[in-house]
Structure formats: structure tokens, C-alpha cells
Design an enzyme around this catalytic site. Structure first.
Site, PDB file in Angstrom:
ATOM      1  N   GLY A   1       0.804  -1.213   0.000  1.00 36.44           N
ATOM      2  CA  GLY A   1       0.000   0.000   0.000  1.00 36.44           C
ATOM      3  C   GLY A   1       0.842   1.269   0.000  1.00 36.44           C
ATOM      4  O   GLY A   1       0.514   2.249  -0.677  1.00 36.44           O
ATOM      5  N   ASN A   2       1.962   1.249   0.740  1.00 31.09           N
ATOM      6  CA  ASN A   2       2.774   2.471   0.868  1.00 31.09           C
ATOM      7  C   ASN A   2       3.520   2.833  -0.418  1.00 31.09           C
ATOM      8  O   ASN A   2       4.108   3.899  -0.518  1.00 31.09           O
ATOM      9  CB  ASN A   2       3.740   2.358   2.051  1.00 31.09           C
ATOM     10  CG  ASN A   2       4.847   1.354   1.791  1.00 31.09           C
ATOM     11  OD1 ASN A   2       4.597   0.285   1.236  1.00 31.09           O
ATOM     12  ND2 ASN A   2       6.049   1.685   2.181  1.00 31.09           N
TER      13      ASN A   2
ATOM     14  N   LYS B   1     -13.561  -9.052   6.816  1.00 33.56           N
ATOM     15  CA  LYS B   1     -12.591  -8.035   6.386  1.00 33.56           C
ATOM     16  C   LYS B   1     -13.279  -6.667   6.387  1.00 33.56           C
ATOM     17  O   LYS B   1     -14.260  -6.438   5.664  1.00 33.56           O
ATOM     18  CB  LYS B   1     -12.109  -8.421   4.984  1.00 33.56           C
ATOM     19  CG  LYS B   1     -11.362  -7.354   4.257  1.00 33.56           C
ATOM     20  CD  LYS B   1      -9.885  -7.408   4.536  1.00 33.56           C
ATOM     21  CE  LYS B   1      -9.171  -6.264   3.830  1.00 33.56           C
ATOM     22  NZ  LYS B   1      -7.922  -5.914   4.489  1.00 33.56           N
TER      23      LYS B   1
ATOM     24  N   LYS C   1      -4.018  -9.230  -1.399  1.00 33.60           N
ATOM     25  CA  LYS C   1      -3.110  -9.083  -2.541  1.00 33.60           C
ATOM     26  C   LYS C   1      -1.847  -9.955  -2.422  1.00 33.60           C
ATOM     27  O   LYS C   1      -1.301 -10.388  -3.437  1.00 33.60           O
ATOM     28  CB  LYS C   1      -2.750  -7.618  -2.786  1.00 33.60           C
ATOM     29  CG  LYS C   1      -1.781  -6.990  -1.792  1.00 33.60           C
ATOM     30  CD  LYS C   1      -0.416  -6.760  -2.382  1.00 33.60           C
ATOM     31  CE  LYS C   1       0.568  -6.104  -1.465  1.00 33.60           C
ATOM     32  NZ  LYS C   1       0.523  -6.257  -0.039  1.00 33.60           N
TER      33      LYS C   1
ATOM     34  N   LYS D   1       1.542 -12.198   4.221  1.00 29.86           N
ATOM     35  CA  LYS D   1       2.767 -12.233   3.414  1.00 29.86           C
ATOM     36  C   LYS D   1       3.517 -13.547   3.666  1.00 29.86           C
ATOM     37  O   LYS D   1       4.012 -14.182   2.743  1.00 29.86           O
ATOM     38  CB  LYS D   1       3.683 -11.048   3.751  1.00 29.86           C
ATOM     39  CG  LYS D   1       3.055  -9.710   3.408  1.00 29.86           C
ATOM     40  CD  LYS D   1       4.009  -8.565   3.675  1.00 29.86           C
ATOM     41  CE  LYS D   1       3.262  -7.265   3.835  1.00 29.86           C
ATOM     42  NZ  LYS D   1       2.260  -6.972   2.820  1.00 29.86           N
TER      43      LYS D   1
HETATM   44  P1  ADP Z   1       1.281  -3.755   2.788  1.00 30.20           P
HETATM   45  O1  ADP Z   1       0.429  -2.615   2.379  1.00 30.20           O
HETATM   46  O2  ADP Z   1       2.646  -3.688   2.198  1.00 30.20           O
HETATM   47  O3  ADP Z   1       0.621  -5.086   2.599  1.00 30.20           O
HETATM   48  P2  ADP Z   1       0.888  -4.093   5.656  1.00 30.20           P
HETATM   49  O4  ADP Z   1       0.737  -2.932   6.556  1.00 30.20           O
HETATM   50  O5  ADP Z   1      -0.308  -4.917   5.352  1.00 30.20           O
HETATM   51  O6  ADP Z   1       1.573  -3.542   4.334  1.00 30.20           O
HETATM   52  O7  ADP Z   1       1.998  -5.080   6.245  1.00 30.20           O
HETATM   53  C1  ADP Z   1       3.333  -4.662   6.510  1.00 30.20           C
HETATM   54  C2  ADP Z   1       3.487  -4.177   7.945  1.00 30.20           C
HETATM   55  O8  ADP Z   1       3.411  -5.260   8.837  1.00 30.20           O
HETATM   56  C3  ADP Z   1       4.816  -3.571   8.272  1.00 30.20           C
HETATM   57  O9  ADP Z   1       4.900  -2.239   7.849  1.00 30.20           O
HETATM   58  C4  ADP Z   1       4.885  -3.701   9.800  1.00 30.20           C
HETATM   59  O10 ADP Z   1       4.415  -2.520  10.420  1.00 30.20           O
HETATM   60  C5  ADP Z   1       3.902  -4.798  10.114  1.00 30.20           C
HETATM   61  N1  ADP Z   1       4.418  -5.982  10.818  1.00 30.20           N
HETATM   62  C6  ADP Z   1       3.660  -6.724  11.642  1.00 30.20           C
HETATM   63  N2  ADP Z   1       4.353  -7.761  12.124  1.00 30.20           N
HETATM   64  C7  ADP Z   1       5.588  -7.693  11.602  1.00 30.20           C
HETATM   65  C8  ADP Z   1       6.763  -8.507  11.750  1.00 30.20           C
HETATM   66  N3  ADP Z   1       6.755  -9.596  12.493  1.00 30.20           N
HETATM   67  N4  ADP Z   1       7.864  -8.137  11.064  1.00 30.20           N
HETATM   68  C9  ADP Z   1       7.845  -7.036  10.287  1.00 30.20           C
HETATM   69  N5  ADP Z   1       6.771  -6.229  10.122  1.00 30.20           N
HETATM   70  C10 ADP Z   1       5.641  -6.546  10.761  1.00 30.20           C
HETATM   71 MG    MG Z   2      -1.232  -5.676   3.582  1.00 32.01          MG
END
Ligand code: ADP
Ligand code: MG
Length: 317
Positions: free
Chosen positions: A13-14, A131, A216, A278
Site C-alpha cells: 500500500g505504501n 474483512k 493481494k 505475506k
Molecule cells: P502492505 O500494504 O505492504 O501489505 P501491511 O501494513 O499490510 O503492508 O503489512 C506490513 C506491515 O506489517 C509492516 O509495515 C509492519 O508494520 C507490520 N508488521 C507486523 N508484524 C511484523 C513482523 N513480524 N515483522 C515485520 N513487520 C511486521
Molecule cells: Mg497488507
């Protein structure tokens, strides 16, 4: 000639909308251009690529526009909103990347495919949506809207209510052969944006849309498997996956095996709404024949692949 390496790059998203920044289309374009730097380097190195991206804020806004236009313009089902964001965001990435490639005289074309993703009609999440999407409402308002629109609503944070939609597990990419053919010809394909449009197969073989959204990262793993990619590169906000994330005991990981990933997932190091999908996507891709998954930040994308000195690599063993 040796076959070129194929990678699926999942943009978080970022890459397009940053938290705490006023969200305008001009900003989305400028963030997109910035995010493509590492991807351009991989293309220069000869990688064949498919690019996927999230659409959380954008589909939320699309749903909001539908609500504001109630009585004035036709109501768009969620599947159409997802399709619209696949097109609009695909255009944004496609144009930004093509301009960049042209400027650097790299002769590769970019195309967006509005992608459908097959889900199981009986997926448990369809009966039990969980969701959250769109705006926050008071309980009374939410109940009223639910009755008017046939929504399911649930309490989110701080006694505020929101609409919930199903998030079924993706099984297969409908347009996989097309994506694979184009990618193998060196065309950069933007596909499965926002996780793709969920559809199921009817008894007579017809495809039918479902009002749901697909994660995604999960869709990216299915796409990567379906086009025979070696590498799934997941780009997000953090440089590495960590244990005890956000605590004093945080420990960043350089390398993870599937077995370790499963263990840490069970120990709740990776939350459901963010890192969890992920890691699950990584496990699924590696168990279905993928070679390597890298999770890292946008600025570290190139180094993580080529110099192997950044990001978290996940491998089968
Ligand atoms: P995206 O939009 O890329 O899918 P998300 O916010 O859904 O991003 O997921 C990524 C985020 O997950 C990271 O920015 C971090 O803040 C968070 N996060 C949660 N648990 C972990 C972890 N164990 N290691 C790293 N990041 C983590
Ligand atoms: Mg995400």
C-alpha cells in the site's frame, strides 16, 4: 540462450499512498514513480516481471463515492469497484513505468490486465465475512445501512462500526495463460491488482462475480505459481521481517525456512492483517514450486535481489 528469470513483484500500500500524507492523485503518481526505481533496475538486469499491487485505500474511496452518489448514479457492486481500481491504478503504474523505461531507452512494454481470480463458492469467509472496508459509523447508522444495502456490519475499534466483506482464498488466476505468454515475451504485466476480482465457477462452467476482496499477497503467490515465476518479491514498509516486532525484543530476520516460518506463524509473530498474509503467501508459493521469496522495503528492493545484503529471504529448506 538461457531463459530469463521471472519474478512477481508485489507492491504494498505504501508504494502508492503513504500514511499521514494527504491523498491526492498527483501524490499517488509521484509515490508510484518513486517506488518503481528498484523495479527498473531489475528490468535493466533482464528480469521478466509481473507486478501486483494493493488497493485498500483506493477501493475504500471507491465504495465511499458509491455511497455519496446514492440515488444519483447507479450503485456499483464491490467486484466492479475492485475492477475499477485495477484499471485506474494499473494505468498509473503502467504509465509511470513506461515513461521511465522510455527515458532510459529500455525497449520493454508495459500492460495492465484486469484480472479475475477464482475462489471457492463455499469458501467459509463468504458466509462469515470479517474483512473491514470503508467508513466508520455509529451502531445505529451501521445497522440502518446494513438493512438498506444488504451489508454485513461489525464493531471495529472503539465502538465504531464498519462494513465487513468476505476475503476468500484465491485458487487460480483466470487470465494466467495470457499473463505468462506476455511475461515470457519480456512484456511487463501489471496483474491481480488489489488481489484481483473474485469470481467462482458455476456448475455449467460460467464465471460469476462475488462481492468480496482478495488479499493481494495471497493473490500474488497464486499468480507467481501460475506463471512459473522463480522469485516472489514482496515490497512493503519494513526492510525485514522480525520476531517480536515492535517490542524491545525485536529481532530482524535475514533468512527463514518454510518450517521456521510455520513455527513463528503459530507463535503469533506475524499478525493477520499485515505480516501474516505475506508469510502465508511465501509458504504457499515455495510449497508449490517457487524458489525464493524476499520481503523487504521499496528502497531495498534491488539490493535484496542482486546483492543479497538486504531484506528477509524465505526458502523451502
Ligand atoms: P502492505 O500494504 O505492504 O501489505 P501491511 O501494513 O499490510 O503492508 O503489512 C506490513 C506491515 O506489517 C509492516 O509495515 C509492519 O508494520 C507490520 N508488521 C507486523 N508484524 C511484523 C513482523 N513480524 N515483522 C515485520 N513487520 C511486521
Ligand atoms: Mg497488507
Amino acid at each position: 540462450m538461457r531463459r530469463k528469470k521471472t519474478a512477481v513483484v508485489a507492491l504494498g500500500g505504501n508504494a502508492i499512498t503513504k500514511k499521514g500524507e494527504e491523498d491526492t492523485i498527483a501524490r499517488q503518481f509521484s509515490n508510484t514513480r518513486e517506488s518503481l526505481r528498484g523495479i527498473v533496475e531489475l528490468i535493466k538486469d533482464g528480469y521478466n516481471l509481473a507486478i501486483t499491487h494493493g488497493n485498500g485505500p483506493q477501493v475504500g474511496n471507491a465504495v465511499l463515492r458509491v455511497e455519496f452518489a446514492r440515488g444519483k448514479a447507479p450503485i456499483l457492486p464491490l467486484g466492479i469497484c475492485v475492477a475499477d481500481t485495477e484499471g485506474g491504478m494499473g494505468y498509473m503504474i503502467e504509465q509511470s513505468l513506461q515513461n521511465r523505461l522510455n527515458k532510459e531507452r529500455i525497449k520493454r512494454e508495459v500492460v495492465t490486465i484486469v484480472t479475475q481470480v477464482i475462489v471457492d463458492k463455499e469458501d467459509p469467509s463468504i458466509k462469515q465475512p470479517s474483512k473491514f472496508i470503508g467508513q466508520f459509523y455509529s451502531r445505529v447508522e451501521a445497522k440502518k445501512l446494513a438493512k438498506q444495502n444488504g451489508w454485513v456490519v461489525k464493531e471495529d475499534r472503539g465502538k465504531m462500526w464498519r462494513r465487513v466483506v468476505p476475503s476468500p482464498i484465491p485458487l487460480e488466476i483466470v487470465e494466467k495463460k495470457t499473463v505468462k505468454t506476455l511475461v515470457e515475451k519480456g512484456i511487463i504485466v501489471i496483474a491481480a491488482g488489489g488481489g484481483g476480482i473474485p469470481v467462482y465457477v458455476e456448475n455449467d462452467g460460467k464465471l460469476e462475480g462475488v462481492d468480496a476482496v482478495i488479499d493481494k499477497d495471497r493473490a500474488s503467490a497464486v499468480l507467481a505459481r501460475d506463471i512459473g515465476a522463480e522469485l516472489l518479491l514482496i515490497l512493503t514498509e519494513v526492510e525485514k521481517v522480525a520476531l517480536n516486532y515492535g517490542t524491545l525484543l525485536q529481532q530482524d530476520l535475514d533468512r527463514l525456512t518454510v518450517e521456521e516460518a510455520k513455527k513463528y506463524l503459530a507463535e503469533r509473530h506475524f499478525p493477520a492483517g499485515s505480516m501474516g498474509p505475506k508469510i502465508e503467501a511465501a509458504i504457499q508459493f515455495l510449497e508449490s514450486g517457487g524458489k525464493e521469496v524476499i520481503i523487504t522495503s521499496i528502497p531495498k528492493a534491488y539490493d535484496s535481489v542482486k546483492k543479497k545484503n538486504a531484506g528477509t529471504r524465505i526458502v523451502l529448506k
